[in-house]
Structure formats: structure tokens, C-alpha cells
Motif scaffolding. Structure first.
Motif, PDB file in Angstrom:
ATOM      1  N   ILE A   1       4.161  12.249 -28.384  1.00 24.40           N
ATOM      2  CA  ILE A   1       3.350  12.041 -27.457  1.00 24.40           C
ATOM      3  C   ILE A   1       1.882  11.831 -28.065  1.00 24.40           C
ATOM      4  O   ILE A   1       1.495  12.667 -29.172  1.00 24.40           O
ATOM      5  CB  ILE A   1       3.315  13.312 -26.633  1.00 24.40           C
TER       6      ILE A   1
ATOM      7  N   HIS B   1      -3.629  13.561 -21.081  1.00 21.47           N
ATOM      8  CA  HIS B   1      -2.555  14.174 -22.006  1.00 21.47           C
ATOM      9  C   HIS B   1      -1.077  14.867 -21.100  1.00 21.47           C
ATOM     10  O   HIS B   1      -0.022  14.324 -21.595  1.00 21.47           O
ATOM     11  CB  HIS B   1      -3.036  15.305 -22.977  1.00 21.47           C
TER      12      HIS B   1
ATOM     13  N   ALA C   1       2.354  12.947 -21.604  1.00 24.60           N
ATOM     14  CA  ALA C   1       3.660  13.746 -21.913  1.00 24.60           C
ATOM     15  C   ALA C   1       4.808  13.372 -20.760  1.00 24.60           C
ATOM     16  O   ALA C   1       5.838  13.283 -21.339  1.00 24.60           O
ATOM     17  CB  ALA C   1       3.304  15.127 -21.723  1.00 24.60           C
TER      18      ALA C   1
ATOM     19  N   TYR D   1       5.857   9.687 -21.713  1.00 28.51           N
ATOM     20  CA  TYR D   1       6.828   9.829 -23.072  1.00 28.51           C
ATOM     21  C   TYR D   1       8.142  10.395 -22.842  1.00 28.51           C
ATOM     22  O   TYR D   1       9.149  10.014 -23.355  1.00 28.51           O
ATOM     23  CB  TYR D   1       6.080  10.061 -24.365  1.00 28.51           C
ATOM     24  N   GLU D   2       8.100  11.371 -21.972  1.00 28.93           N
ATOM     25  CA  GLU D   2       9.495  12.231 -21.690  1.00 28.93           C
ATOM     26  C   GLU D   2      10.247  11.317 -21.065  1.00 28.93           C
ATOM     27  O   GLU D   2      11.561  11.356 -21.246  1.00 28.93           O
ATOM     28  CB  GLU D   2       9.019  13.422 -20.875  1.00 28.93           C
TER      29      GLU D   2
ATOM     30  N   HIS E   1       9.496  17.710 -27.957  1.00 28.46           N
ATOM     31  CA  HIS E   1       8.481  16.670 -28.364  1.00 28.46           C
ATOM     32  C   HIS E   1       7.332  17.236 -29.249  1.00 28.46           C
ATOM     33  O   HIS E   1       7.287  18.401 -29.496  1.00 28.46           O
ATOM     34  CB  HIS E   1       7.722  16.316 -27.062  1.00 28.46           C
TER      35      HIS E   1
ATOM     36  N   LEU F   1       3.258  16.606 -29.734  1.00 30.83           N
ATOM     37  CA  LEU F   1       2.046  16.222 -29.180  1.00 30.83           C
ATOM     38  C   LEU F   1       0.821  16.100 -30.479  1.00 30.83           C
ATOM     39  O   LEU F   1       0.586  17.093 -31.097  1.00 30.83           O
ATOM     40  CB  LEU F   1       1.421  17.325 -28.198  1.00 30.83           C
TER      41      LEU F   1
ATOM     42  N   THR G   1       4.118   6.173 -31.892  1.00 24.48           N
ATOM     43  CA  THR G   1       5.204   7.472 -31.809  1.00 24.48           C
ATOM     44  C   THR G   1       6.339   7.112 -32.069  1.00 24.48           C
ATOM     45  O   THR G   1       6.877   6.055 -31.974  1.00 24.48           O
ATOM     46  CB  THR G   1       5.034   7.927 -30.481  1.00 24.48           C
TER      47      THR G   1
ATOM     48  N   THR H   1       8.784   8.015 -30.308  1.00 24.59           N
ATOM     49  CA  THR H   1       9.459   7.811 -28.986  1.00 24.59           C
ATOM     50  C   THR H   1       9.461   6.110 -28.779  1.00 24.59           C
ATOM     51  O   THR H   1      10.279   5.538 -28.487  1.00 24.59           O
ATOM     52  CB  THR H   1       8.721   8.348 -27.998  1.00 24.59           C
TER      53      THR H   1
ATOM     54  N   TYR I   1       1.891   4.534 -23.879  1.00 18.00           N
ATOM     55  CA  TYR I   1       1.179   4.989 -22.901  1.00 18.00           C
ATOM     56  C   TYR I   1      -0.251   4.190 -22.558  1.00 18.00           C
ATOM     57  O   TYR I   1      -0.819   3.957 -23.430  1.00 18.00           O
ATOM     58  CB  TYR I   1       0.858   6.786 -23.121  1.00 18.00           C
TER      59      TYR I   1
END
Length: 307
Positions: free
Chosen positions: A171, A205, A209, A212-213, A226, A228, A280, A282, A297
Motif C-alpha cells: 500500500i 491513505h 488501503a 490495494y486490498e 499488507h 503500508l 508496490t 500488489t 492508486y
């Protein structure tokens, strides 16, 4: 010494106390996240000197119930920052951990591999044997070689040879940008609405989160633990407790970095294969698995963030 330290923490925290996010907290469920900070030690920010920032950050991490965060160090900058060793020791004394972010923060895609590894090794030489040390390495700028696959793969081999884990992030909301914008405004004498900046920082933020989840669930078929990515900034020191409270209100549980990097997705950081290696974990695994864009994001577009 510790009694004085705790008195100072409470004094600084009281001085910079701000309104908190008024959201009803809910149980954490299965969404878990660890808090990490890059670029330690950083220069003074828009409002805080380094010692005050460390005291406030520690106070608000404690207030937020964050038992273990990870601080990624650039040891080559320690001699440039008076008292930096003591501030790092204070993080560790409070239960947090430290790891490698290179000595001087070079960008892998812009320097030779040999020079980059020398910088990494210089940082590792300082870190090994320090209290709170973890054998983790985070790439500056999350740059793992960009388009240069041979360099990416050589770095993966070098990390394995050194017994270092790629300490990825899952994240990222470009918190450094908000700090830089605030610093520029203060330097120019422009009034800053701190309450509005706090709300923007928290909102960005939490939104990141949640974004990205959702991508992670598509990429891995589950919610991983995760990680951060934050930086050692004034805004983090002032508002990390507000951010943690807002995350919990969205069902997130704060866990240790040790727990996060024990997740099986850590293996993917050493094996994912995409045309461009930066960002990231992710994003990278989602790209590899064919998850459709956007995988990034939107707030990481600094032009949008500037608006």
C-alpha cells in the motif's frame, strides 16, 4: 533517562495535539496491515525539528496502539543529522525494528549494479549487530531496476546471497508528496490549514488501503497481510494516530512488520515477472496475473494530488 524520555514524549504530544477522526471503530476482521517508515533519518520538516518529530511520532504510535513499526534506514546520512543515532535508538527502545534502505538512497535504474550493491553493503555493515535489526531490504523509490530485467534478476540473486528479504510495500499513497507540499508552503510563508491537511492525509491513505486490498484479493485470491509505506515525516508524527484510528474504523487490524513479512506473498517479491519492476508488490503481482487496470492508486498521480 527513560523517565525523562517519557515526560518529553507527553509534553511534545500535548503541544501538537490535534482533533481526531470521528469514526466509529469496528473490529479488525481479516484486513491486516503493518506500518513502515522509510528514509530514516530525514531532515527537519515544515514544523518539527528532528528530535521533536521522533518524540511525537513515538508518542502517537503508542497512543495508536502500534506495538511494532519498521524503520528503514539510510545509515550514510546519520553523520549528517546531529543526534540521529539517539533517535534511532529511541525507536528501537520503544519496540520498533530497523532495516536496510541503502546507505545514501540511490535509485537502482539510474546507477550501476556494483555501485548500488556497495551502497547496500555499507548500510548493512552499520545495521548488523544493532538492536532491533531485521535482515530486510527496501528499494529506494520501490525501484527494482525498472525496465532492466538482467539488473532486476542480479539484485534478486544478490539479496538471496546476503540473506536479505525484499521488504516490499503493498500500500502506497505518496505521503512524501504532502510533506513536501507543506514544507514548500511554509517556506513561502503561505498559511497552511493543518486540519484540512490532516484530513486529506488520512483520507488518501485509507482510500489507498481499500484500493490495494481490492486489487490484492484479485491478484492472490485472498487478503494478504499488507505493508503500508510511509516516511519519517512531520505529518506522520502529527497524525499517525488519526490514520490508524481511521483504518480501524474501516475494519483494518494493525499488526507487526514481523507478521507481515512472514506472509507467503513475500516469496512473490523475489519471483514476479513484469515488463517494468517498480512499485508496490500488489501492483506487480496484479499485472502479472492479468488483473485489469487501474492497478495503481490514483492519488499517486502527484498532479492530481496537487489539485
Amino acid at each position: 533517562m527513560m523517565s525523562f524520555f517519557h515526560v518529553a514524549v507527553l509534553a511534545i504530544a500535548a503541544l501538537f495535539a490535534t482533533a481526531t477522526v470521528s469514526a466509529q471503530e469496528t473490529p479488525g476482521g481479516e484486513k491486516r496491515v503493518a506500518i513502515t517508515f522509510d528514509d530514516v533519518p530525514r531532515a527537519p520538516g515544515p514544523w518539527l525539528e528532528e528530535d521533536d518529530r521522533t518524540l511525537l511520532l513515538l508518542a502517537n504510535l503508542e497512543r495508536a496502539g502500534v506495538d511494532q513499526a519498521a524503520f528503514f534506514l539510510n545509515p550514510g546520512r546519520i553523520t549528517q543529522r546531529e543526534g540521529a543515532k539517539d533517535r534511532i535508538a529511541a525507536y528501537v527502545a520503544a519496540g520498533h525494528v530497523i532495516a536496510n534502505h541503502t546507505a545514501t538512497h540511490p535509485r537502482l535504474s539510474q546507477v550501476g549494479l556494483e555501485a548500488y550493491l556497495a551502497d547496500l553493503d555499507a548500510a548493512e555493515s552499520w545495521l548488523r549487530g544493532q538492536d532491533g535489526y531485521r535482515p530486510w531490504f527496501r528499494y529506494p523509490y520501490l525501484d527494482e531496476g525498472s525496465r532492466d530485467k538482467p539488473k532486476r534478476d542480479a539484485m534478486r540473486a544478490a539479496l538471496a546471497e546476503r540473506g536479505l528479504l525484499n521488504a516490499y510495500a503493498t500500500i502506497d499513497a505518496s505521503d512524501w508528496f504532502y510533506e513536501a507540499a507543506a514544507k514548500k508552503a511554509v517556506a513561502a510563508g503561505t498559511p497552511v490549514d493543518r486540519d484540512a491537511l490532516r484530513d486529506l492525509y488520512v483520507e488518501a491513505h485509507v482510500e489507498a488501503a481499500e484500493f490495494y486490498e481490492g486489487i490484492a484479493r484479485q491478484a492472490w485470491g485472498r487478503s494478504p497481510v499488507h505493508v503500508l509505506l510511509l516516511h519519517e515525516t512531520d505529518i506522520a508524527a502529527m497524525w499517525i494516530d488519526d490514520l490508524v484510528r481511521a483504518l480501524r474504523a474501516k475494519g483494518w487490524t494493525i499488526v507487526s512488520a514481523d507478521e507481515a513479512f512472514a506472509d507467503p506473498i513475500a516469496a512473490d517479491a523475489a519471483t514476479y515477472d513484469t515488463p517494468f519492476a517498480q512499485g508496490t508488490l500488489t501492483e506487480q503481482v496484479a499485472w502479472q496475473e492479468g488483473v485489469p487496470a487501474p492497478r495503481w492508486y490514483r492519488g499517486n498521480n502527484t498532479d492530481l494530488a496537487q489539485e
